[in-house]
Design an enzyme around this catalytic site. Structure first.
Site, mmCIF file in Angstrom:
data_model
loop_
_atom_site.group_PDB
_atom_site.id
_atom_site.type_symbol
_atom_site.label_atom_id
_atom_site.label_comp_id
_atom_site.label_asym_id
_atom_site.label_seq_id
_atom_site.Cartn_x
_atom_site.Cartn_y
_atom_site.Cartn_z
ATOM 1 N N ASP A 1 1.106 -16.797 -10.694
ATOM 2 C CA ASP A 1 1.202 -17.615 -9.496
ATOM 3 C C ASP A 1 2.487 -17.183 -8.781
ATOM 4 O OD1 ASP A 1 0.985 -19.922 -7.692
ATOM 5 O OD2 ASP A 1 2.662 -20.715 -8.856
ATOM 6 N N ASP B 1 2.858 -22.702 -12.848
ATOM 7 C CA ASP B 1 3.744 -23.839 -13.070
ATOM 8 C C ASP B 1 3.261 -25.140 -12.434
ATOM 9 O OD1 ASP B 1 4.232 -23.054 -10.367
ATOM 10 O OD2 ASP B 1 6.153 -24.112 -10.440
ATOM 11 N N ASP C 1 -2.328 -24.710 -10.484
ATOM 12 C CA ASP C 1 -2.577 -23.587 -11.401
ATOM 13 C C ASP C 1 -3.360 -24.009 -12.643
ATOM 14 O OD1 ASP C 1 -1.002 -21.835 -9.791
ATOM 15 O OD2 ASP C 1 0.805 -22.664 -10.703
#
Length: 513
Positions: free
Chosen positions: A201, A398, A402
């Site tokens: 990410d 995080d 996600d």
């Protein structure tokens, strides 16, 4: 949880469970959006990082969509409820996580499968050897038969086989924790040792997750320090989402208060500083005040192409400066990604940001491939597509956005400073926000699996040699017959060997280059 519903009687606080689609609701600064909906009137800035991963808050105007769970940072608006309860985007994310976790097959324990066959085979060998010695062995036949059967069963006791996997896991998980990696289960180590693709990410993982001042350009008669100081004076009284970044970058502020401060929704702020009216905001603000900013147009376009947010400072006559705000890379990101490249992993960045913004960060970080502009549902689908191509995938993230991808991936790794949902979903959690921990985690997984294989191989070699000797195959040629006492010592030695080999993991140090 309650929502402020607007009806014929005025504004009413209503339990969230009673909110229905088509109801009109009100949001003010500091509210968390109760349900998905569409803005009817008003303007506000929303922190949508939990869903989109975008660090810079988004301005919402009539006709724009708002999502449950996001936060109103500045402004007031009214919106029409469109989706409630289990139909909201946040609820669908939670459901996706559950589906991905429940559909993932458990990896069987190799030692357990072997033991299921090994034990009955050894018993059969012991009985067969006893029968042969009873039929053709020397006198007293019964005594020799009992010794042979006992010796075979002792030396084949699957202690080493049973210890091979758990001892490696215990040592590997313990050492991983010392390296800053919390491992949820042993399966995660096995899966992590087989991966070939790492998906990151962007916001909060590769980058810091909060905007910072990256450039300050001057166009009038002021210098860089004066532009920053004036902008910070304006932002002291502002709830603007980018205010913290400007205040953090500014030199010491004067104690002189601002006067006539006002927020211009969706455009910026204005105030009188040291008797001079200043404006700080976007191009729309300067257009409204008819201030010429053509001198900065080329710089504005350049920053926009880089995924940087430009904020303009002007007085009532001219443009004074430009402050560029950007979500910058973590200090260790580039070096950590180079390390992963050298280890042979393919690196992919997955983000809800625009393609241009993502490409700039990817080029700076050294990422192989970019998948941009994806919503949370799309992230899980992107991981699934990579898996359909035959790739073994690690997902590093995080945020709540996600979580579906972390669950879908072969191994999900959550940053320690991330959301609780991400940490709960991931198979591994980094206890410090350092991407070098990702390389350490994968190296530790590989070392643990190598150690397991060494232990299992050692146990097999020991049994492959020990069982025939215990059964007496050397007796016709050498007269050698293994004593049950010696067999017991050999069995104990094999267990000691397995435990000692597993303990080597406690001294394992991942290569930094």
């Amino acid at each position: 949880a309650q929502a402020c519903v607007i009806d014929e009687q005025g504004e009413t606080l209503m339990p969230l469970s009673e909110v229905q689609p088509s109801m009109l609701l009100k949001l003010v600064t500091g509210d968390r959006v109760p349900v998905d909906g569409e803005v009817e009137s008003g303007e506000a800035w929303f922190d949508e990082a939990m869903l989109t991963g975008e660090a810079v808050p988004q301005a919402k105007q009539p006709g724009d969509k708002v999502y449950a769970g996001t936060l109103v940072q500045d402004g007031t608006l009214r919106f029409v409820a469109r989706a409630t309860g289990s139909h909201t985007t946040l609820a669908r994310i939670i459901n996706l996580v559950r589906q991905a976790q429940s559909s993932k097959p458990d990896i069987g324990r190799l030692a357990d499968r072997i033991s299921a066959v090994f034990v009955p085979v050894v018993v059969a060998i012991a009985l067969l050897a006893g029968l042969v010695w009873y039929l053709v062995g020397p006198q007293p036949q019964l005594a020799y038969t009992l010794v042979i059967v006992t010796t075979v069963l002792i030396i084949a006791c699957p202690c080493a086989l049973g210890l091979a996997t758990p001892m490696s896991v215990i040592a590997g998980v313990g050492r991983a924790a010392e390296l800053g990696v919390l491992v949820r289960d042993a399966d995660a180590l096995q899966r992590a040792s087989e991966v070939d693709t790492i998906v990151f990410d962007k916001t909060g993982t590769l980058t810091r997750g909060t905007p910072q001042v990256s450039d300050v350009l001057v166009y009038g008669d002021w210098n860089r320090q004066q532009v920053l100081s004036a902008a910070a004076q304006l932002e002291q009284s502002s709830n603007h989402p980018l205010a913290k970044a400007i205040l953090a970058a500014a030199p010491d502020l004067s104690d002189e208060p601002t006067k006539q401060f006002r927020t211009i929704r969706g455009k910026g702020v204005s105030a009188k500083v040291a008797g001079r009216t200043l404006l700080l905001g976007n191009q729309a603000l300067l257009d409204e005040q008819q201030i010429d900013y053509r001198a900065a147009q080329q710089d504005i376009d350049r920053f926009a192409a880089q995924g940087t947010t430009p904020v303009l400072l002007a007085d009532h006559r001219q443009l004074l400066g430009l402050i560029a705000l950007r979500d910058s890379l973590r200090p260790e990101s580039t070096e950590a990604l180079q390390r992963l490249h050298q280890l042979g992993y393919r690196l992919i960045m997955l983000t809800g940001d625009h393609q241009k913004t993502a490409q700039v960060i990817a080029a700076e970080a050294g990422i192989d491939e970019v998948i941009a502009g994806v919503l949370p549902e799309g992230k899980a689908q992107a991981i699934a597509q990579l898996q359909q191509q035959g790739r073994k995938v690690v997902m590093v993230g995080d945020g709540i956005n996600d979580a579906p991808a972390l669950a879908q991936a072969d191994v999900g790794i959550a940053m320690g400073g991330g959301s609780d949902v991400a940490v709960e979903t991931a198979a591994m959690t980094l206890m410090r926000n350092d991407l070098h921990c990702v390389a350490d985690a994968l190296a530790m997984a590989g070392a643990t699996l190598r150690n397991m294989r060494q232990n299992l191989l050692g146990a097999f070699v020991y049994n492959s040699l020990g069982i025939p000797i215990a059964a007496g195959v050397l007796y016709p040629f050498t007269g050698l017959l293994l004593s049950p006492i010696v067999a017991g010592a050999a069995m104990a030695l094999s267990s000691i060997t397995v435990v000692s080999n597993a303990n080597r993991l406690l001294r394992f140090k991942p290569a930094k280059r």
